[in-house]
Scaffold this motif. Structure first.
Motif, PDB file in Angstrom:
ATOM      1  N   VAL A  20       0.658  -1.365   0.136  1.00  0.00           N
ATOM      2  CA  VAL A  20       0.168   0.044  -0.058  1.00  0.00           C
ATOM      3  C   VAL A  20       0.853   1.387  -0.013  1.00  0.00           C
ATOM      4  CG1 VAL A  20      -1.659   1.429   1.403  1.00  0.00           C
ATOM      5  CG2 VAL A  20      -2.096  -1.092   1.193  1.00  0.00           C
ATOM      6  N   ARG A  21       1.917   1.242   1.158  1.00  0.00           N
ATOM      7  CA  ARG A  21       2.604   2.707   1.077  1.00  0.00           C
ATOM      8  C   ARG A  21       3.565   2.795  -0.364  1.00  0.00           C
ATOM      9  NH1 ARG A  21       7.595   1.666   0.364  1.00  0.00           N
ATOM     10  NH2 ARG A  21       7.633   0.114   1.695  1.00  0.00           N
ATOM     11  N   SER A  22       3.974   1.610  -0.960  1.00  0.00           N
ATOM     12  CA  SER A  22       4.704   1.852  -2.151  1.00  0.00           C
ATOM     13  C   SER A  22       3.867   2.234  -3.419  1.00  0.00           C
ATOM     14  CB  SER A  22       5.655   0.362  -2.496  1.00  0.00           C
ATOM     15  OG  SER A  22       4.683  -0.466  -3.067  1.00  0.00           O
ATOM     16  N   GLY A  23       2.606   1.961  -3.348  1.00  0.00           N
ATOM     17  CA  GLY A  23       1.695   2.196  -4.393  1.00  0.00           C
ATOM     18  C   GLY A  23       1.617   0.851  -5.160  1.00  0.00           C
ATOM     19  N   ALA A  24       2.202  -0.251  -4.837  1.00  0.00           N
ATOM     20  CA  ALA A  24       2.254  -1.464  -5.701  1.00  0.00           C
ATOM     21  C   ALA A  24       0.778  -2.048  -5.653  1.00  0.00           C
ATOM     22  CB  ALA A  24       3.334  -2.379  -5.047  1.00  0.00           C
ATOM     23  N   TYR A  25      -0.002  -1.772  -4.494  1.00  0.00           N
ATOM     24  CA  TYR A  25      -1.408  -2.255  -4.504  1.00  0.00           C
ATOM     25  C   TYR A  25      -2.261  -0.914  -4.298  1.00  0.00           C
ATOM     26  CZ  TYR A  25      -5.748  -3.804  -2.634  1.00  0.00           C
ATOM     27  OH  TYR A  25      -6.827  -4.144  -2.073  1.00  0.00           O
ATOM     28  N   ALA A  26      -2.905  -0.583  -5.581  1.00  0.00           N
ATOM     29  CA  ALA A  26      -3.410   0.628  -5.855  1.00  0.00           C
ATOM     30  C   ALA A  26      -4.895   0.651  -4.769  1.00  0.00           C
ATOM     31  CB  ALA A  26      -3.663   0.667  -7.220  1.00  0.00           C
ATOM     32  N   THR A  27      -5.043   1.472  -4.219  1.00  0.00           N
ATOM     33  CA  THR A  27      -6.166   1.634  -3.212  1.00  0.00           C
ATOM     34  C   THR A  27      -6.161   3.130  -3.033  1.00  0.00           C
ATOM     35  OG1 THR A  27      -7.503   0.716  -1.263  1.00  0.00           O
ATOM     36  CG2 THR A  27      -5.056   0.989  -1.019  1.00  0.00           C
ATOM     37  N   PRO A  28      -7.622   3.759  -2.675  1.00  0.00           N
ATOM     38  CA  PRO A  28      -7.810   4.805  -2.461  1.00  0.00           C
ATOM     39  C   PRO A  28      -7.282   5.217  -1.013  1.00  0.00           C
ATOM     40  CG  PRO A  28      -9.918   3.985  -2.751  1.00  0.00           C
ATOM     41  CD  PRO A  28      -8.872   2.736  -2.833  1.00  0.00           C
ATOM     42  N   LEU A  29      -6.302   6.428  -0.996  1.00  0.00           N
ATOM     43  CA  LEU A  29      -5.688   6.569   0.136  1.00  0.00           C
ATOM     44  C   LEU A  29      -5.928   8.105   0.527  1.00  0.00           C
ATOM     45  CD1 LEU A  29      -2.052   5.317  -0.431  1.00  0.00           C
ATOM     46  CD2 LEU A  29      -3.923   4.270   0.834  1.00  0.00           C
ATOM     47  N   PRO A  30      -6.622   8.409   1.864  1.00  0.00           N
ATOM     48  CA  PRO A  30      -6.769   9.832   2.209  1.00  0.00           C
ATOM     49  C   PRO A  30      -5.426  10.290   2.451  1.00  0.00           C
ATOM     50  CG  PRO A  30      -7.461   8.243   3.926  1.00  0.00           C
ATOM     51  CD  PRO A  30      -7.276   7.593   2.612  1.00  0.00           C
ATOM     52  N   LEU A  31      -4.800  11.525   2.179  1.00  0.00           N
ATOM     53  CA  LEU A  31      -3.603  12.170   2.294  1.00  0.00           C
ATOM     54  C   LEU A  31      -3.585  13.119   3.550  1.00  0.00           C
ATOM     55  CD1 LEU A  31      -2.159  12.147  -1.296  1.00  0.00           C
ATOM     56  CD2 LEU A  31      -1.570  10.360   0.656  1.00  0.00           C
ATOM     57  N   PRO A  32      -2.621  13.521   4.495  1.00  0.00           N
ATOM     58  CA  PRO A  32      -1.791  12.546   4.702  1.00  0.00           C
ATOM     59  C   PRO A  32      -2.372  11.269   5.098  1.00  0.00           C
ATOM     60  CG  PRO A  32      -1.736  14.092   6.444  1.00  0.00           C
ATOM     61  CD  PRO A  32      -2.832  14.583   5.388  1.00  0.00           C
ATOM     62  N   PHE A  33      -1.640  10.040   4.759  1.00  0.00           N
ATOM     63  CA  PHE A  33      -2.245   8.655   4.919  1.00  0.00           C
ATOM     64  C   PHE A  33      -1.469   8.087   6.169  1.00  0.00           C
ATOM     65  CE2 PHE A  33      -1.858   4.269   4.045  1.00  0.00           C
ATOM     66  CZ  PHE A  33      -3.007   3.711   4.091  1.00  0.00           C
ATOM     67  N   VAL A  34      -1.902   7.558   7.287  1.00  0.00           N
ATOM     68  CA  VAL A  34      -1.437   6.938   8.131  1.00  0.00           C
ATOM     69  C   VAL A  34      -1.118   5.618   7.657  1.00  0.00           C
ATOM     70  CG1 VAL A  34      -1.796   5.992  10.754  1.00  0.00           C
ATOM     71  CG2 VAL A  34      -2.416   8.400  10.193  1.00  0.00           C
ATOM     72  N   VAL A  35      -0.161   4.873   7.654  1.00  0.00           N
ATOM     73  CA  VAL A  35       0.252   3.609   7.396  1.00  0.00           C
ATOM     74  C   VAL A  35      -0.071   2.594   8.466  1.00  0.00           C
ATOM     75  CG1 VAL A  35       2.022   4.411   5.607  1.00  0.00           C
ATOM     76  CG2 VAL A  35       2.855   3.810   7.988  1.00  0.00           C
ATOM     77  N   GLY A  36      -0.199   1.255   7.989  1.00  0.00           N
ATOM     78  CA  GLY A  36      -0.430   0.118   8.860  1.00  0.00           C
ATOM     79  C   GLY A  36      -1.590  -0.433   8.940  1.00  0.00           C
ATOM     80  N   ARG A  37      -1.744  -1.748   9.273  1.00  0.00           N
ATOM     81  CA  ARG A  37      -3.233  -2.541   8.958  1.00  0.00           C
ATOM     82  C   ARG A  37      -3.687  -3.210  10.319  1.00  0.00           C
ATOM     83  NH1 ARG A  37      -5.805  -5.071   5.047  1.00  0.00           N
ATOM     84  NH2 ARG A  37      -6.506  -7.415   5.563  1.00  0.00           N
ATOM     85  N   ASP A  38      -2.564  -3.582  11.146  1.00  0.00           N
ATOM     86  CA  ASP A  38      -3.061  -4.115  12.289  1.00  0.00           C
ATOM     87  C   ASP A  38      -2.779  -3.251  13.801  1.00  0.00           C
ATOM     88  OD1 ASP A  38      -3.368  -6.468  10.670  1.00  0.00           O
ATOM     89  OD2 ASP A  38      -1.138  -6.907  11.048  1.00  0.00           O
ATOM     90  N   LEU A  39      -3.590  -3.405  14.849  1.00  0.00           N
ATOM     91  CA  LEU A  39      -3.508  -2.811  15.980  1.00  0.00           C
ATOM     92  C   LEU A  39      -4.177  -3.457  17.040  1.00  0.00           C
ATOM     93  CD1 LEU A  39      -6.489  -1.513  17.123  1.00  0.00           C
ATOM     94  CD2 LEU A  39      -6.079   0.265  15.405  1.00  0.00           C
ATOM     95  N   VAL A  40      -3.684  -3.438  18.156  1.00  0.00           N
ATOM     96  CA  VAL A  40      -4.188  -3.719  19.469  1.00  0.00           C
ATOM     97  C   VAL A  40      -4.352  -2.530  20.402  1.00  0.00           C
ATOM     98  CG1 VAL A  40      -3.953  -5.146  21.639  1.00  0.00           C
ATOM     99  CG2 VAL A  40      -3.215  -6.146  19.377  1.00  0.00           C
ATOM    100  N   GLY A  41      -5.334  -2.406  21.201  1.00  0.00           N
ATOM    101  CA  GLY A  41      -5.358  -1.012  21.856  1.00  0.00           C
ATOM    102  C   GLY A  41      -6.693  -1.242  22.739  1.00  0.00           C
ATOM    103  N   GLU A  42      -7.134   0.108  23.082  1.00  0.00           N
ATOM    104  CA  GLU A  42      -8.154   0.375  24.175  1.00  0.00           C
ATOM    105  C   GLU A  42      -9.147   1.246  23.668  1.00  0.00           C
ATOM    106  OE1 GLU A  42      -8.053   2.564  28.095  1.00  0.00           O
ATOM    107  OE2 GLU A  42      -7.250   0.665  28.417  1.00  0.00           O
ATOM    108  N   VAL A  43     -10.397   0.993  23.597  1.00  0.00           N
ATOM    109  CA  VAL A  43     -11.510   2.056  23.172  1.00  0.00           C
ATOM    110  C   VAL A  43     -11.500   3.304  24.142  1.00  0.00           C
ATOM    111  CG1 VAL A  43     -14.054   2.387  22.801  1.00  0.00           C
ATOM    112  CG2 VAL A  43     -12.968   0.108  22.316  1.00  0.00           C
TER     113      VAL A  43
END
Length: 128
Positions: free
Chosen positions: A54-77
């Motif tokens: 996604v970051r390199s553009g090899a997988y073309a997908t709509p990206l709002p800019l500036p675009f925060v990278v990353g797919r996975d997370l663990v956290g707290e609501v």
């Protein structure tokens, strides 16, 4: 929305697709939370091969800019929209479907996630 949330956060983001050295780290506004969204205070993230595509553009997908990278997370609501069914403030959650198809990514202090894309984190498991 409920919970106390700052106005800005630190994030890894890009202004355009490109090589890894195009990733910036700095202040961005905390993302807004829609009626069925949840704001997650991010505890840990994982770099996924899809992130590089996604970051390199090899997988073309709509990206709002500036675009925060990353797919996975663990956290707290941290906060939830009034129509966000399920997750509650303070609950530990995880997600693995951010950072493409117009959704901002996970490599930030906070991430907005559609409630149906969040899963409860198992109790007793270290987020890292």
């Amino acid at each position: 929305m409920n919970g106390t949330v700052p106005e800005t956060m630190r994030a890894a983001y890009i202004d355009a697709v490109g090589p890894a050295d195009a990733i910036r780290y700095g202040e961005l506004p905390v993302p807004p939370v829609g009626p069925t969204d949840v704001l997650v205070r991010v505890a840990a993230v994982a770099a996924d091969p899809v992130d590089t595509f996604v970051r390199s553009g090899a997988y073309a997908t709509p990206l709002p800019l500036p675009f925060v990278v990353g797919r996975d997370l663990v956290g707290e609501v941290a906060a939830a929209g009034p129509g966000a069914a399920g997750p509650t403030v303070g609950q530990r959650v995880w997600c693995n479907s951010l950072g493409h198809a117009g959704r901002q990514g996970s490599f930030a202090q906070y991430a907005t996630v559609a409630a149906e894309r969040l899963y409860p984190a198992p109790s007793g498991v270290d987020p890292e």
